[in-house]
Design a protein around this motif. Sequence first.
Motif, mmCIF file in Angstrom:
data_model
loop_
_atom_site.group_PDB
_atom_site.id
_atom_site.type_symbol
_atom_site.label_atom_id
_atom_site.label_comp_id
_atom_site.label_asym_id
_atom_site.label_seq_id
_atom_site.Cartn_x
_atom_site.Cartn_y
_atom_site.Cartn_z
ATOM 1 N N SER A 1 -44.032 -147.517 -69.542
ATOM 2 C CA SER A 1 -43.418 -146.849 -70.961
ATOM 3 C C SER A 1 -42.133 -147.337 -71.549
ATOM 4 C CB SER A 1 -43.091 -145.538 -71.621
ATOM 5 O OG SER A 1 -44.542 -144.965 -71.441
ATOM 6 N N CYS A 2 -42.207 -148.728 -70.923
ATOM 7 C CA CYS A 2 -40.397 -149.250 -71.581
ATOM 8 C C CYS A 2 -40.555 -149.330 -73.033
ATOM 9 C CB CYS A 2 -39.456 -150.130 -70.423
ATOM 10 S SG CYS A 2 -40.842 -151.803 -70.732
ATOM 11 N N PRO B 1 -42.967 -156.442 -69.684
ATOM 12 C CA PRO B 1 -42.357 -156.683 -68.439
ATOM 13 C C PRO B 1 -42.639 -156.546 -66.820
ATOM 14 C CG PRO B 1 -40.729 -154.839 -69.166
ATOM 15 C CD PRO B 1 -42.444 -155.449 -69.816
ATOM 16 N N MET B 2 -43.938 -155.680 -66.882
ATOM 17 C CA MET B 2 -44.938 -154.977 -65.550
ATOM 18 C C MET B 2 -46.027 -155.952 -66.031
ATOM 19 S SD MET B 2 -42.870 -152.245 -64.143
ATOM 20 C CE MET B 2 -41.035 -152.798 -64.721
ATOM 21 N N PHE C 1 -33.659 -145.706 -65.697
ATOM 22 C CA PHE C 1 -34.722 -146.452 -65.559
ATOM 23 C C PHE C 1 -35.122 -147.637 -66.299
ATOM 24 C CE2 PHE C 1 -39.372 -148.138 -63.974
ATOM 25 C CZ PHE C 1 -38.631 -147.726 -63.512
ATOM 26 N N GLU D 1 -42.994 -165.092 -62.472
ATOM 27 C CA GLU D 1 -43.960 -164.122 -62.526
ATOM 28 C C GLU D 1 -44.321 -162.662 -61.415
ATOM 29 O OE1 GLU D 1 -46.274 -163.324 -65.508
ATOM 30 O OE2 GLU D 1 -44.991 -164.653 -66.994
ATOM 31 N N ARG E 1 -38.544 -151.966 -59.704
ATOM 32 C CA ARG E 1 -40.084 -152.447 -60.059
ATOM 33 C C ARG E 1 -39.201 -153.945 -60.288
ATOM 34 N NH1 ARG E 1 -44.697 -149.067 -62.082
ATOM 35 N NH2 ARG E 1 -45.264 -150.981 -62.705
ATOM 36 N N GLY E 2 -40.917 -154.534 -59.766
ATOM 37 C CA GLY E 2 -40.376 -156.294 -60.513
ATOM 38 C C GLY E 2 -40.710 -156.430 -61.971
ATOM 39 N N ALA E 3 -39.771 -157.103 -63.067
ATOM 40 C CA ALA E 3 -40.038 -157.268 -63.990
ATOM 41 C C ALA E 3 -40.118 -158.560 -64.009
ATOM 42 C CB ALA E 3 -38.618 -156.207 -65.267
ATOM 43 N N VAL E 4 -40.945 -159.547 -65.312
ATOM 44 C CA VAL E 4 -40.338 -160.809 -66.469
ATOM 45 C C VAL E 4 -40.540 -160.224 -67.665
ATOM 46 C CG1 VAL E 4 -42.388 -162.282 -65.957
ATOM 47 C CG2 VAL E 4 -42.724 -161.262 -64.492
ATOM 48 N N TYR E 5 -39.112 -161.001 -67.479
ATOM 49 C CA TYR E 5 -39.275 -161.428 -68.778
ATOM 50 C C TYR E 5 -39.326 -162.644 -68.943
ATOM 51 C CZ TYR E 5 -37.602 -157.056 -69.546
ATOM 52 O OH TYR E 5 -37.850 -154.946 -69.357
ATOM 53 N N GLU E 6 -40.627 -163.098 -70.841
ATOM 54 C CA GLU E 6 -40.556 -164.466 -70.581
ATOM 55 C C GLU E 6 -39.372 -164.632 -71.094
ATOM 56 O OE1 GLU E 6 -44.022 -164.452 -71.385
ATOM 57 O OE2 GLU E 6 -44.112 -166.201 -71.523
ATOM 58 N N PHE F 1 -36.585 -153.290 -62.269
ATOM 59 C CA PHE F 1 -36.460 -151.880 -63.324
ATOM 60 C C PHE F 1 -35.964 -151.378 -62.037
ATOM 61 C CE2 PHE F 1 -37.804 -150.991 -67.611
ATOM 62 C CZ PHE F 1 -38.418 -152.298 -67.738
ATOM 63 N N MET G 1 -35.896 -150.551 -74.668
ATOM 64 C CA MET G 1 -36.073 -151.931 -74.084
ATOM 65 C C MET G 1 -36.206 -151.204 -72.121
ATOM 66 S SD MET G 1 -36.632 -155.077 -74.695
ATOM 67 C CE MET G 1 -37.965 -154.491 -76.016
ATOM 68 N N SER G 2 -35.482 -149.969 -71.669
ATOM 69 C CA SER G 2 -35.154 -149.110 -70.722
ATOM 70 C C SER G 2 -36.179 -148.102 -70.774
ATOM 71 C CB SER G 2 -34.369 -149.112 -70.352
ATOM 72 O OG SER G 2 -33.878 -148.059 -70.785
ATOM 73 N N SER G 3 -37.027 -147.755 -70.619
ATOM 74 C CA SER G 3 -38.007 -146.446 -70.051
ATOM 75 C C SER G 3 -37.415 -144.566 -69.766
ATOM 76 C CB SER G 3 -38.441 -146.733 -68.659
ATOM 77 O OG SER G 3 -39.655 -145.288 -68.814
ATOM 78 N N LYS H 1 -38.938 -142.698 -70.608
ATOM 79 C CA LYS H 1 -39.686 -141.377 -69.524
ATOM 80 C C LYS H 1 -39.573 -141.622 -68.609
ATOM 81 C CE LYS H 1 -44.868 -141.118 -69.553
ATOM 82 N NZ LYS H 1 -45.992 -141.954 -68.571
ATOM 83 N N VAL H 2 -39.699 -142.536 -67.612
ATOM 84 C CA VAL H 2 -38.945 -142.653 -66.349
ATOM 85 C C VAL H 2 -38.147 -141.953 -65.802
ATOM 86 C CG1 VAL H 2 -39.116 -143.959 -64.285
ATOM 87 C CG2 VAL H 2 -41.111 -144.237 -66.122
ATOM 88 N N ARG I 1 -36.367 -139.673 -67.066
ATOM 89 C CA ARG I 1 -36.297 -138.058 -67.408
ATOM 90 C C ARG I 1 -36.823 -137.835 -66.327
ATOM 91 N NH1 ARG I 1 -38.646 -137.625 -73.958
ATOM 92 N NH2 ARG I 1 -36.366 -136.933 -74.391
#
Lengths: 134, 388
Positions: free
Chosen positions: A87-88, A126-127, B49, B103, B261-266, B273, B340-342, B344-345, B347
């Motif tokens: 949920s980013c 991104p995930m 996060f 990736e 967490r690993g993340a990928v920006y196209e 993260f 762009m940042s969560s 939810k997490v 919190r």
Amino acid sequence: MITKKILLSFPKVATGKPMAMELIKTYNLDFSILKALIDDNIKGTLLLEIRGEANDLNAGIVFLRENQIGVKEVQSMVVVDEKKCISCGACTAVCAVNALEMDENWSLIHHEDKCLECMLCVKACPMRAIHAVM
Amino acid sequence: MAKTYQEINEKIAKGEAVVVTAEEVIDIVKKRGVKEAADYVDVVTTATFGPMCSSGAFLNFGHSDPPIRMAEITLNGVVASGGLAAVDTYLGATQPSNDRGIEYGGAHVINDLIAGKEVHLVAKSPGTDCYPRKEIDTWVTLADLNEAYLFNPRNCYQNYNAAINTSSKRIYTYMGILQPNMGNITYSTAGELSPLLNDPLLKTIGMGTRIFLGGAQGYVSWMGTQFNTACERDEKGYPTTPGATLALIGNMKEMNPAYIRGAVYEKYGTSMFVGVGIPIPILNEEMMSFVSVENKDLHTNVLDYSVSKGGHPTLKKVSYAELRSGSVDINGKIIKTSPMSSLKVAREIALELNHWIKKGKFFLQEPIQTFPIGNALKGLEIKEGESR
């Protein structure tokens, strides 16, 4: 008259049979092919938007299943893997129709019926939690 | 009445500390006022996060028999530094893999290790008298390693700009995909829950501050790179531009893969993260006043990412309440805003840290050294000439 979006998967045994013609001739169904991936003698997947009377549509689906063809109704061309999603919000940035949006608790919600299949969310995630159904 | 770190820790030990999140504290201050709230609340938990590229891990593999001095090292096809001692390495989060590119990168290897997965270690060496082995090809898990700790040179940006694209082409950035002709705005912050926005002058967050890092108890180890405390501020001291950063350290063996967490920006690269939670002791009314800040009072600039020369130009200053509302008006055009940042997490992390403190599992550590205020940022000058 109703319209459904269905994903058909053809196992090896079912490739090469004229299934589409049967749907039109025998079951009075009309359809548009949205996407097709077919390898003769190997397997195939076909995304159809199918239109017809409810009875005919159900009978057509039964006919397909009797011929070992997997039939799955889909709303949207993309699936969000909730286990991977954090949920980013990165996908919501590119969703022009708000099929992907944040709820009041900043959790991602997916309104499958709104999706216009631009597929940009697949690249934006991104995930890599968003996948095309085929 | 002012409190000390020791007094707060004694309350934590007795299970009597009043601990709330930086979001919950806003209403408490509204109802009780700063003075009474400062007496009542002992600790406020903050969290974030978001993607933090300047992250990575130090690993020690232990020695094989006969031993090798690893010079070229890959982990699941991701190059790690061979520039340390024989079996030490640093694995950077943004390093892409040789086979899968961005990736799957360093951040994904770090996540796999924390998740307990086996990772493919391949290393080469010219061979030396004391380290004769020239090649090694094996599989390792986090449990097999002697040491494995995250050391992130720059995390927790105090504030960060929002991004927009005024060009006629879509651009792919670390702030996500920016649609042409000002099609969208992205921003990356936990806002009123964000650690360094709740302690804008770094009165309680310094070297040695104990924190939540990726699910473990970690520490602030230094000021972060590109640390800028000479940044623009509002009249209360809150930065309106990127500001301070933190270098963080923590034991990977105690971490939870959900928070790293690993993340990928196209078309940009791999990132990571990082889940960070920082407790802020309410030592006095000043700290209570700082932590009661709301999104409507925190500001950032919307920058045009389609222009790179001479820095991204500023289009507008906006509050985080405006960004969180879902749209911002720029020159009469209503533009959609997305995070762009969560949050939810973030919190979840603020609550988890809150529970640790309430249960007496986590105690506050007073900084050993505070960080400088007024530290400015330098650019890189391009100097002509081949030899000097």
